[in-house]
Design an enzyme around this catalytic site. Structure first.
Site, PDB file in Angstrom:
ATOM      1  N   GLY A   1      51.561  38.829  47.805  1.00 45.50           N
ATOM      2  CA  GLY A   1      51.313  40.117  48.440  1.00 45.50           C
ATOM      3  C   GLY A   1      51.475  41.337  47.555  1.00 45.50           C
ATOM      4  O   GLY A   1      51.656  42.439  48.068  1.00 45.50           O
TER       5      GLY A   1
ATOM      6  N   ASN B   1      49.173  42.871  45.759  1.00 44.89           N
ATOM      7  CA  ASN B   1      48.072  43.796  46.051  1.00 44.89           C
ATOM      8  C   ASN B   1      48.224  44.413  47.430  1.00 44.89           C
ATOM      9  O   ASN B   1      47.976  45.605  47.620  1.00 44.89           O
ATOM     10  CB  ASN B   1      46.719  43.096  45.932  1.00 44.89           C
ATOM     11  CG  ASN B   1      46.109  43.242  44.561  1.00 44.89           C
ATOM     12  OD1 ASN B   1      46.179  44.301  43.947  1.00 44.89           O
ATOM     13  ND2 ASN B   1      45.519  42.170  44.066  1.00 44.89           N
TER      14      ASN B   1
ATOM     15  N   ASN C   1      36.698  41.838  49.305  1.00 44.09           N
ATOM     16  CA  ASN C   1      37.608  40.970  48.573  1.00 44.09           C
ATOM     17  C   ASN C   1      37.652  41.441  47.126  1.00 44.09           C
ATOM     18  O   ASN C   1      36.721  42.091  46.647  1.00 44.09           O
ATOM     19  CB  ASN C   1      37.119  39.520  48.625  1.00 44.09           C
ATOM     20  CG  ASN C   1      38.103  38.563  47.982  1.00 44.09           C
ATOM     21  OD1 ASN C   1      39.315  38.719  48.106  1.00 44.09           O
ATOM     22  ND2 ASN C   1      37.585  37.557  47.302  1.00 44.09           N
TER      23      ASN C   1
ATOM     24  N   HIS D   1      38.239  39.835  43.237  1.00 45.36           N
ATOM     25  CA  HIS D   1      38.261  38.578  42.481  1.00 45.36           C
ATOM     26  C   HIS D   1      38.685  38.881  41.050  1.00 45.36           C
ATOM     27  O   HIS D   1      38.232  39.870  40.469  1.00 45.36           O
ATOM     28  CB  HIS D   1      36.883  37.917  42.507  1.00 45.36           C
ATOM     29  CG  HIS D   1      36.881  36.566  41.891  1.00 45.36           C
ATOM     30  ND1 HIS D   1      37.367  35.458  42.543  1.00 45.36           N
ATOM     31  CD2 HIS D   1      36.493  36.150  40.660  1.00 45.36           C
ATOM     32  CE1 HIS D   1      37.260  34.407  41.737  1.00 45.36           C
ATOM     33  NE2 HIS D   1      36.736  34.809  40.598  1.00 45.36           N
TER      34      HIS D   1
ATOM     35  N   ASP E   1      32.697  34.146  46.863  1.00 43.14           N
ATOM     36  CA  ASP E   1      32.398  34.990  45.708  1.00 43.14           C
ATOM     37  C   ASP E   1      30.917  35.264  45.486  1.00 43.14           C
ATOM     38  O   ASP E   1      30.488  35.502  44.367  1.00 43.14           O
ATOM     39  CB  ASP E   1      33.010  34.388  44.432  1.00 43.14           C
ATOM     40  CG  ASP E   1      34.513  34.239  44.545  1.00 43.14           C
ATOM     41  OD1 ASP E   1      35.150  35.094  45.187  1.00 43.14           O
ATOM     42  OD2 ASP E   1      35.064  33.261  43.996  1.00 43.14           O
TER      43      ASP E   1
END
Length: 189
Positions: free
Chosen positions: A12, A14, A101, A103, A144
């Site tokens: 966690g 981020n 998201n 990546h 992705d």
């Protein structure tokens, strides 16, 4: 005010950075964090930040429980931060172009199922890449493969290990992810 939900599976870091970024903002509120497992470090990390945290397992995502939580907290925008489960179609359809998201590589390189965390950095080094970085993207049905929103780069150094490269990539995540989220959320109608 727009409400965002953060979905996380890991430690966690981020998620915490995003919550702290929006603490003083008037237009964006982190309404809830959804952890995919009861042992996820994100739960303890956000506890002292006064953001509700709910645990919804993979079965709960499949059954629609996660969508109910998102609706309960009047979520306008969904942020994945180290989230490892596939997002069910019902959530994808409820939040088109409202779910992002991050990546830890420059997609399309080193993406797809199984490419997360340290595995990505190991693959980057094994391939002899000269640079790496982050990709912020919209979520779709495939891992992705959503539309890219933003990329930032960093060098791969000759003496890098997966851990040293990961730290440099994390710094890009911490710097750019909250800013990009804010811009996207403020553009919502």
């Amino acid at each position: 005010m727009k409400n965002i939900a953060i979905l996380a599976s890991g430690e966690g870091t981020n998620a915490e950075r995003i919550i702290r970024y929006f603490e003083e903002k008037e237009e964006v509120n982190v309404a809830v964090v959804i952890a995919s497992r009861a042992s996820a470090g994100v739960i303890k990390r956000v506890e002292h930040l006064h953001v509700p945290c709910r645990v919804v397992t993979s079965a709960g995502f499949a059954s629609g429980e996660a969508l109910q939580v998102l609706q309960e907290y009047k979520t306008d925008f969904v942020v994945l931060a180290g989230f490892l489960l596939r997002i069910p179609d019902a959530i994808l359809h409820a939040y088109p172009k409202r779910m992002v998201n991050i990546h830890p590589s420059l997609l399309p390189k080193f993406g797809g199922k199984g490419m997360y965390g340290i595995h990505v950095h190991e693959a980057v080094l094994k391939a002899g890449e000269e640079e790496s970085g982050i990709t912020i993207q919209y979520i779709n049905e495939k891992y992705d493969e959503g539309d890219y929103i933003f990329q930032a780069r960093c060098p791969v150094l000759p003496d890098d290990t997966p851990e040293t490269l990961a730290e440099r990539v994390h710094q890009l995540e911490y710097q750019y992810y909250p800013e990009v989220i804010e811009k996207l959320v403020l553009c919502l109608k």
